[in-house]
Write an enzyme that holds these catalytic residues in place. Structure first.
Site, PDB file in Angstrom:
ATOM      1  N   ASN A 268       0.856  -1.198   0.000  1.00 40.23           N
ATOM      2  CA  ASN A 268       0.000   0.000   0.000  1.00 40.23           C
ATOM      3  C   ASN A 268       0.887   1.240   0.000  1.00 40.23           C
ATOM      4  O   ASN A 268       2.115   1.132   0.018  1.00 40.23           O
ATOM      5  CB  ASN A 268      -0.971  -0.024   1.186  1.00 40.23           C
ATOM      6  CG  ASN A 268      -0.247  -0.005   2.525  1.00 40.23           C
ATOM      7  OD1 ASN A 268       0.489   0.923   2.822  1.00 40.23           O
ATOM      8  ND2 ASN A 268      -0.427  -1.062   3.318  1.00 40.23           N
ATOM      9  N   LYS A 346       8.725 -18.243  -8.698  1.00 33.58           N
ATOM     10  CA  LYS A 346       8.036 -17.172  -9.423  1.00 33.58           C
ATOM     11  C   LYS A 346       6.903 -17.759 -10.273  1.00 33.58           C
ATOM     12  O   LYS A 346       7.118 -18.746 -10.998  1.00 33.58           O
ATOM     13  CB  LYS A 346       9.047 -16.454 -10.317  1.00 33.58           C
ATOM     14  CG  LYS A 346       8.469 -15.244 -10.981  1.00 33.58           C
ATOM     15  CD  LYS A 346       9.481 -14.573 -11.876  1.00 33.58           C
ATOM     16  CE  LYS A 346       8.794 -13.554 -12.743  1.00 33.58           C
ATOM     17  NZ  LYS A 346       9.618 -13.088 -13.827  1.00 33.58           N
ATOM     18  N   PRO A 364      -3.715 -11.147  10.939  1.00 34.17           N
ATOM     19  CA  PRO A 364      -4.111 -10.841  12.327  1.00 34.17           C
ATOM     20  C   PRO A 364      -4.205  -9.335  12.510  1.00 34.17           C
ATOM     21  O   PRO A 364      -3.425  -8.597  11.901  1.00 34.17           O
ATOM     22  CB  PRO A 364      -2.970 -11.418  13.157  1.00 34.17           C
ATOM     23  CG  PRO A 364      -1.814 -11.534  12.222  1.00 34.17           C
ATOM     24  CD  PRO A 364      -2.383 -11.739  10.848  1.00 34.17           C
ATOM     25  N   ILE A 366      -3.147  -6.607  14.526  1.00 33.83           N
ATOM     26  CA  ILE A 366      -2.099  -6.468  15.545  1.00 33.83           C
ATOM     27  C   ILE A 366      -2.590  -5.567  16.680  1.00 33.83           C
ATOM     28  O   ILE A 366      -2.426  -5.878  17.861  1.00 33.83           O
ATOM     29  CB  ILE A 366      -0.812  -5.896  14.908  1.00 33.83           C
ATOM     30  CG1 ILE A 366      -0.366  -6.799  13.749  1.00 33.83           C
ATOM     31  CG2 ILE A 366       0.293  -5.769  15.949  1.00 33.83           C
ATOM     32  CD1 ILE A 366       0.732  -6.216  12.883  1.00 33.83           C
ATOM     33  N   PHE A 383      -4.319   4.162  14.812  1.00 33.37           N
ATOM     34  CA  PHE A 383      -4.547   5.168  13.789  1.00 33.37           C
ATOM     35  C   PHE A 383      -5.682   4.697  12.883  1.00 33.37           C
ATOM     36  O   PHE A 383      -5.913   3.486  12.756  1.00 33.37           O
ATOM     37  CB  PHE A 383      -3.270   5.400  12.954  1.00 33.37           C
ATOM     38  CG  PHE A 383      -2.440   6.535  13.476  1.00 33.37           C
ATOM     39  CD1 PHE A 383      -1.840   6.446  14.723  1.00 33.37           C
ATOM     40  CD2 PHE A 383      -2.273   7.703  12.731  1.00 33.37           C
ATOM     41  CE1 PHE A 383      -1.082   7.493  15.225  1.00 33.37           C
ATOM     42  CE2 PHE A 383      -1.512   8.757  13.217  1.00 33.37           C
ATOM     43  CZ  PHE A 383      -0.919   8.655  14.467  1.00 33.37           C
ATOM     44  N   LYS A 397     -14.231   2.449  15.518  1.00 32.70           N
ATOM     45  CA  LYS A 397     -13.008   1.635  15.463  1.00 32.70           C
ATOM     46  C   LYS A 397     -12.346   1.559  16.836  1.00 32.70           C
ATOM     47  O   LYS A 397     -11.813   0.523  17.229  1.00 32.70           O
ATOM     48  CB  LYS A 397     -12.047   2.251  14.438  1.00 32.70           C
ATOM     49  CG  LYS A 397     -10.875   1.378  14.115  1.00 32.70           C
ATOM     50  CD  LYS A 397     -10.149   1.852  12.872  1.00 32.70           C
ATOM     51  CE  LYS A 397     -10.971   1.621  11.612  1.00 32.70           C
ATOM     52  NZ  LYS A 397     -10.301   2.035  10.399  1.00 32.70           N
ATOM     53  N   LYS A 401     -11.691  -2.100  18.336  1.00 24.53           N
ATOM     54  CA  LYS A 401     -10.318  -2.604  18.471  1.00 24.53           C
ATOM     55  C   LYS A 401      -9.835  -2.617  19.918  1.00 24.53           C
ATOM     56  O   LYS A 401      -8.771  -3.146  20.207  1.00 24.53           O
ATOM     57  CB  LYS A 401      -9.366  -1.740  17.646  1.00 24.53           C
ATOM     58  CG  LYS A 401      -9.725  -1.712  16.169  1.00 24.53           C
ATOM     59  CD  LYS A 401      -8.521  -1.919  15.323  1.00 24.53           C
ATOM     60  CE  LYS A 401      -8.869  -1.875  13.854  1.00 24.53           C
ATOM     61  NZ  LYS A 401      -7.810  -2.428  13.033  1.00 24.53           N
TER      62      LYS A 401
HETATM   63  O1  C5P Z   1      -8.860  -1.550  10.493  1.00 28.16           O
HETATM   64  P1  C5P Z   1      -7.900  -0.471  10.091  1.00 28.16           P
HETATM   65  O2  C5P Z   1      -6.805  -0.984   9.200  1.00 28.16           O
HETATM   66  O3  C5P Z   1      -8.525   0.766   9.585  1.00 28.16           O
HETATM   67  O4  C5P Z   1      -7.208  -0.060  11.489  1.00 28.16           O
HETATM   68  C1  C5P Z   1      -6.148   0.837  11.548  1.00 28.16           C
HETATM   69  C2  C5P Z   1      -5.412   0.660  12.850  1.00 28.16           C
HETATM   70  O5  C5P Z   1      -5.277  -0.718  13.166  1.00 28.16           O
HETATM   71  C3  C5P Z   1      -4.009   1.181  12.754  1.00 28.16           C
HETATM   72  O6  C5P Z   1      -3.621   1.584  14.056  1.00 28.16           O
HETATM   73  C4  C5P Z   1      -3.232  -0.042  12.303  1.00 28.16           C
HETATM   74  O7  C5P Z   1      -1.855   0.048  12.655  1.00 28.16           O
HETATM   75  C5  C5P Z   1      -3.921  -1.141  13.050  1.00 28.16           C
HETATM   76  N1  C5P Z   1      -3.956  -2.432  12.356  1.00 28.16           N
HETATM   77  C6  C5P Z   1      -3.229  -3.478  12.851  1.00 28.16           C
HETATM   78  N2  C5P Z   1      -3.280  -4.720  12.269  1.00 28.16           N
HETATM   79  C7  C5P Z   1      -4.051  -4.925  11.181  1.00 28.16           C
HETATM   80  C8  C5P Z   1      -4.798  -3.854  10.650  1.00 28.16           C
HETATM   81  C9  C5P Z   1      -4.727  -2.616  11.264  1.00 28.16           C
HETATM   82  O8  C5P Z   1      -2.521  -3.288  13.845  1.00 28.16           O
HETATM   83  N3  C5P Z   1      -4.084  -6.125  10.609  1.00 28.16           N
END
Ligand code: C5P
Length: 456
Positions: A268, A346, A364, A366, A383, A397, A401
């Site tokens: 990304n 490949k 996962p 995180i 974030f 969120k 989370k």
């Molecule tokens: O769900 P979203 O990607 O919008 O969430 C953003 C937040 O969750 C950020 O703090 C990002 O670092 C964290 N995140 C994470 N592991 C993931 C997806 C997002 O820690 N697989």
């Protein structure tokens, strides 16, 4: 001598020659060094070399009657401000973790009552071996500061993590261990002042207007009186301590790369700039900072310990390995999905119209895992990059989370990769909206709020 006294234990690895450079840097910065060589260490550098560079006797054996009579090994281990093990070989780390004391180096390490910094260097397989990782974790759990090795080509021809960090990086880590924070190393802001030049218990701040105050002028000798507006003053650490001193701040930053095959990946647009700016601001505020960085092209901020990872799974493991922390700030743009079975070779075009089916599986989360986990840091900040309804999505969120705060940013413009950001800090009972500002300023505001929250 006001500078720090370092007891440097040199283990038996090819990186031992870099310990010579480290001795030079410590002495250049005003510190003193007493060296201890393991038996293996003597195969790579001679006691004579280290004695000449340190201008101190070099110790190699437990069974030295003269030294035992004049200064026992217990004393040797305690008259330093910091014990540095460099290079710390796999064998030395294992002995330290097991509490063995079968030579002078390990006996000193067991007998010391001073902080210990270990700087590992070894073959990549040895570093990644479960036994070494277990030993490193044991040492960290018992309070030993273990630096992450650098990644790169090794003397043995393999590639990966295991190289001794640059001696100047090791000096940064030494300065942090001595409690000087990132201002303890030579910076322009301090006009060349270094940790070693700042007496223990003091720190340098911009001088007050009072001409009678003990001024340190940029570029001039300590103690010179000055009316220079750039003058620095030495004040007791206790009067105005660094707001995050003694705290461990864990930060993730950048994108993740999810492999499709050995040459292709899903990525990304995250540049890592905001996360790196927060790491820099936290280090400036005196924190011990672990920055877990996805693939980005950014320099490591001074005083920050950086762990480079590629994929979300690697990032999750690195976060787990870096715990415990007082604060976690999860800024990384972690890929939501990875390829379920990435190919070992490949992928080739088939010569007809068929395209390879890419089955995705969820990564996962995180942040959520950390916030709901048993080793949850007291403050967890996530974030949220959104393109619409920014605050409402962020509030949802935060609850979903389990984070304490969500820093919501509108990424509908060129925030990803740009230098400015407009954020809203969403807490349980508040939304603090900041105007658009450089990412460095966003970082400083956030770090101030983090320090206030921890102080409460
Ligand atoms: O769900 P979203 O990607 O919008 O969430 C953003 C937040 O969750 C950020 O703090 C990002 O670092 C964290 N995140 C994470 N592991 C993931 C997806 C997002 O820690 N697989």
């Amino acid at each position: 001598m006001n500078g720090p006294r370092i007891l440097l234990i040199v283990g038996g690895g090819i990186a031992a020659y870099k310990a010579c450079e480290l001795v030079r840097i410590i002495r250049r910065e005003g510190g003193s060094v007493t060296c201890v060589l393991t038996e293996g260490g003597t195969k790579f550098v001679t006691p004579m070399t280290l004695a000449a560079l340190s201008e101190n006797p070099v110790h190699t054996t437990l069974w030295d009657l003269k030294n035992e009579a004049e200064m026992g090994h217990i004393q040797l281990s305690r008259q330093a401000d910091l014990v540095v093990v460099c290079p710390a070989t796999a064998d030395l780390l294992a002995k330290m973790a097991a509490g063995m004391a079968d030579d002078l180096a390990t006996t000193l390490l067991l007998a010391t009552d001073k902080p210990v910094l270990a700087v590992p260097a070894m073959n990549v397989r040895m570093w990644l071996h479960a036994a070494t990782q277990r030993n490193v974790q044991t040492l960290r759990d018992s309070g030993v500061e273990v630096m992450e090795p650098d990644e790169g080509a090794m003397a043995c021809g393999e590639y990966g993590p295991g190289r001794l960090p640059d001696p100047s990086e090791i000096w940064h880590a030494i300065a942090r261990c001595l409690g000087h924070g990132p201002e303890g190393v030579v910076t322009d802001d301090l006009g060349g002042l270094s940790a070693a030049m700042i007496p223990r218990g003091l720190r340098a701040v911009p001088a007050a207007a009072d001409p009678a105050s003990p001024l340190v002028t940029k570029g001039e000798a300590r103690g010179a009186p000055s009316t220079d507006p750039n003058a620095l003053e030495l004040v007791p650490l206790g009067d105005d301590p660094l707001p995050l001193f003694g705290k461990h701040v864990l930060i993730t930053a950048g994108p993740t790369h999810e492999p499709i095959d050995p040459v292709r990946y899903i990525a990304n647009r995250s540049s890592g700039k905001q996360g790196f700016a927060i790491a820099a601001a936290a280090a400036q505020a005196g924190a011990r900072v672990t920055l877990i960085a996805g693939p980005v092209h950014l320099p490591t901020p001074p005083g920050v310990e950086r762990i480079d990872v590629e994929s979300a799974l690697e990032m999750a493991a690195a976060v787990d390995g870096a715990l415990p922390a007082d604060v976690a700030v999860m800024v990384a743009a972690v890929a939501d999905w990875r390829v379920a079975r990435s190919a070992d070779q490949k992928l080739k075009k088939q010569g007809d119209d068929t395209v390879p089916p890419l089955e995705l599986t969820e990564n996962p989360d995180i942040l959520a895992g950390l916030a709901h986990g048993l080793r949850r840091p007291p403050l967890v900040v996530g974030f949220a990059a959104e393109t619409q309804d920014v605050i409402r999505y962020a509030q949802a969120k935060r609850i979903r989370k389990g984070a304490d705060w969500i820093v919501a940013n509108d990424v509908s413009g060129d925030v990803m990769g740009g230098d400015a950001n407009t954020v809203h800090i969403v807490t349980a009972d508040d939304v603090i909206s900041l105007p658009e500002m450089p990412k460095g300023d966003v970082a400083r505001v956030l770090v101030e709020r983090i320090a206030d929250a921890l102080a409460e």
